[in-house]
Design an enzyme around this catalytic site. Structure first.
Site, PDB file in Angstrom:
ATOM      1  N   SER A 195      36.283  39.007  42.016  1.00 44.62           N
ATOM      2  CA  SER A 195      37.390  39.698  41.360  1.00 44.62           C
ATOM      3  C   SER A 195      37.150  41.199  41.385  1.00 44.62           C
ATOM      4  O   SER A 195      36.157  41.685  40.839  1.00 44.62           O
ATOM      5  CB  SER A 195      37.519  39.238  39.906  1.00 44.62           C
ATOM      6  N   HIS A 214      39.955  38.251  44.859  1.00 44.19           N
ATOM      7  CA  HIS A 214      40.822  37.997  43.713  1.00 44.19           C
ATOM      8  C   HIS A 214      41.342  39.330  43.178  1.00 44.19           C
ATOM      9  O   HIS A 214      40.573  40.246  42.885  1.00 44.19           O
ATOM     10  CB  HIS A 214      40.054  37.253  42.620  1.00 44.19           C
ATOM     11  N   ASP A 255      43.504  41.057  40.362  1.00 48.07           N
ATOM     12  CA  ASP A 255      44.043  40.908  39.013  1.00 48.07           C
ATOM     13  C   ASP A 255      45.095  41.976  38.729  1.00 48.07           C
ATOM     14  O   ASP A 255      44.797  43.169  38.716  1.00 48.07           O
ATOM     15  CB  ASP A 255      42.923  41.029  37.979  1.00 48.07           C
ATOM     16  N   MET A 285      47.592  43.324  35.958  1.00 48.61           N
ATOM     17  CA  MET A 285      47.848  43.274  34.512  1.00 48.61           C
ATOM     18  C   MET A 285      48.781  44.404  34.113  1.00 48.61           C
ATOM     19  O   MET A 285      48.746  45.492  34.701  1.00 48.61           O
ATOM     20  CB  MET A 285      46.533  43.381  33.742  1.00 48.61           C
ATOM     21  N   HIS A 335      46.729  37.345  41.236  1.00 46.33           N
ATOM     22  CA  HIS A 335      46.960  36.709  39.929  1.00 46.33           C
ATOM     23  C   HIS A 335      47.828  37.651  39.107  1.00 46.33           C
ATOM     24  O   HIS A 335      47.367  38.712  38.671  1.00 46.33           O
ATOM     25  CB  HIS A 335      45.610  36.450  39.261  1.00 46.33           C
ATOM     26  N   MET A 394      49.514  38.750  35.958  1.00 49.69           N
ATOM     27  CA  MET A 394      49.532  38.675  34.494  1.00 49.69           C
ATOM     28  C   MET A 394      50.519  39.711  33.988  1.00 49.69           C
ATOM     29  O   MET A 394      50.151  40.710  33.352  1.00 49.69           O
ATOM     30  CB  MET A 394      48.119  38.919  33.949  1.00 49.69           C
ATOM     31  N   MET A 396      42.324  29.256  33.414  1.00 44.16           N
ATOM     32  CA  MET A 396      41.636  30.390  32.798  1.00 44.16           C
ATOM     33  C   MET A 396      40.568  29.876  31.831  1.00 44.16           C
ATOM     34  O   MET A 396      40.867  29.083  30.934  1.00 44.16           O
ATOM     35  CB  MET A 396      42.623  31.277  32.044  1.00 44.16           C
ATOM     36  N   GLY A 455      42.911  39.342  30.421  1.00 43.35           N
ATOM     37  CA  GLY A 455      43.046  40.730  29.991  1.00 43.35           C
ATOM     38  C   GLY A 455      41.875  41.604  30.375  1.00 43.35           C
ATOM     39  O   GLY A 455      42.055  42.708  30.855  1.00 43.35           O
ATOM     40  N   PHE A 456      40.658  41.108  30.197  1.00 46.44           N
ATOM     41  CA  PHE A 456      39.480  41.939  30.461  1.00 46.44           C
ATOM     42  C   PHE A 456      38.390  41.117  31.133  1.00 46.44           C
ATOM     43  O   PHE A 456      38.239  39.925  30.855  1.00 46.44           O
ATOM     44  CB  PHE A 456      38.939  42.543  29.157  1.00 46.44           C
ATOM     45  N   GLY A 473      34.282  40.375  32.063  1.00 51.16           N
ATOM     46  CA  GLY A 473      33.040  40.371  31.300  1.00 51.16           C
ATOM     47  C   GLY A 473      33.043  39.491  30.075  1.00 51.16           C
ATOM     48  O   GLY A 473      32.102  39.540  29.276  1.00 51.16           O
ATOM     49  N   ASP A 512      38.814  30.821  36.560  1.00 50.37           N
ATOM     50  CA  ASP A 512      38.633  32.266  36.429  1.00 50.37           C
ATOM     51  C   ASP A 512      38.216  32.590  34.998  1.00 50.37           C
ATOM     52  O   ASP A 512      38.939  32.277  34.055  1.00 50.37           O
ATOM     53  CB  ASP A 512      39.947  32.968  36.763  1.00 50.37           C
TER      54      ASP A 512
END
Length: 225
Positions: free
Chosen positions: A14, A39, A41, A43, A73, A75, A144, A149-150, A152, A182
């Site tokens: 990602s 990947h 992301d 957002m 992906h 979001m 998921m 959203g974040f 880590g 993910d």
């Protein structure tokens, strides 16, 4: 009798965890280190609290890496316009959240008609029952294992029973659908995710925070096998 497919685990780094100051070089490094997918992301600071990258970034990466598979992906809410924009810049796969679609089946049909693989995303609290009306339109389901959203975040093992139920439904009806996971994927969690039925593994921090991308990707793939 349902068929059991041979598992060929795919690793999807990602870019959310990459060094954005040198994003193109980071993508090149993980591809050369054995990554199967990239990947991506997306957002919107609305459906999820973070704000990341858009189609212009993918357009630039696609021009540099014309053979790479980009796993987008989305979001975002609403999602329809960005589906069109990411199809235009060469997304290989696009997954959407049912909660953001005014007409989920129509959105999935558009992704497929646009030439990308079609995915639905299940948040930790989203039941797999939302898939009942769209199984025949899907190439993959993205589970998921964190709240989106974040990067880590810690892996949520409570999603594994749902993952297994999705796997069982796919096997029962002999569907050609993959399961992606993910969130919090690392050497300590990928084995449990694979055992529950995942085949595509999104890993951000575990790869980009490591000193040796190739070694880490190989280790994750071995543990998933």
């Amino acid at each position: 009798m349902s068929k059991i497919r041979a598992v060929n685990p795919k690793i999807a780094p990602s870019i959310l965890a990459a060094d954005f100051a040198r994003l193109g070089d980071e993508v090149e490094a993980v591809l050369e280190s054995g990554a199967d997918l990239i990947h991506f992301d997306v957002m919107d600071n609305h459906f999820v609290p973070n704000l990341t990258v858009g189609p212009t970034v993918l357009d630039s990466l696609r021009k540099r890496f014309d053979d790479a598979a980009f796993d987008v992906h989305l979001m975002v809410d609403p999602v329809e316009r960005l589906v069109e924009e990411f199809l235009d810049v060469g997304a290989s796969m696009i997954s959407v959240h049912p909660e953001t679609c005014r007409d989920l089946e129509k959105v999935l049909e558009r992704i497929g008609d646009g030439g990308a693989k079609v995915g639905v995303v299940l948040n930790p609290e989203t039941s797999e029952t939302v898939l009942a009306s769209c199984w025949d339109k899907l190439d993959y389901v993205l589970i998921m294992s964190v709240r989106p959203g974040f990067g880590g975040q810690s892996f949520m093992p409570e999603v594994l029973p749902k993952l297994s139920r999705v796997r069982d439904a796919i096997r029962r009806d002999n569907r050609d659908i993959n399961i992606e996971i993910d969130g919090g994927i690392s050497s300590s969690t990928i084995g449990a995710a694979a055992k529950a039925g995942a085949e595509i593994f999104v890993a951000g921090s575990a790869i980009f925070n490591s000193d040796d991308y190739a070694k880490t990707i190989a280790e994750l793939r071995a543990l998933a096998s």
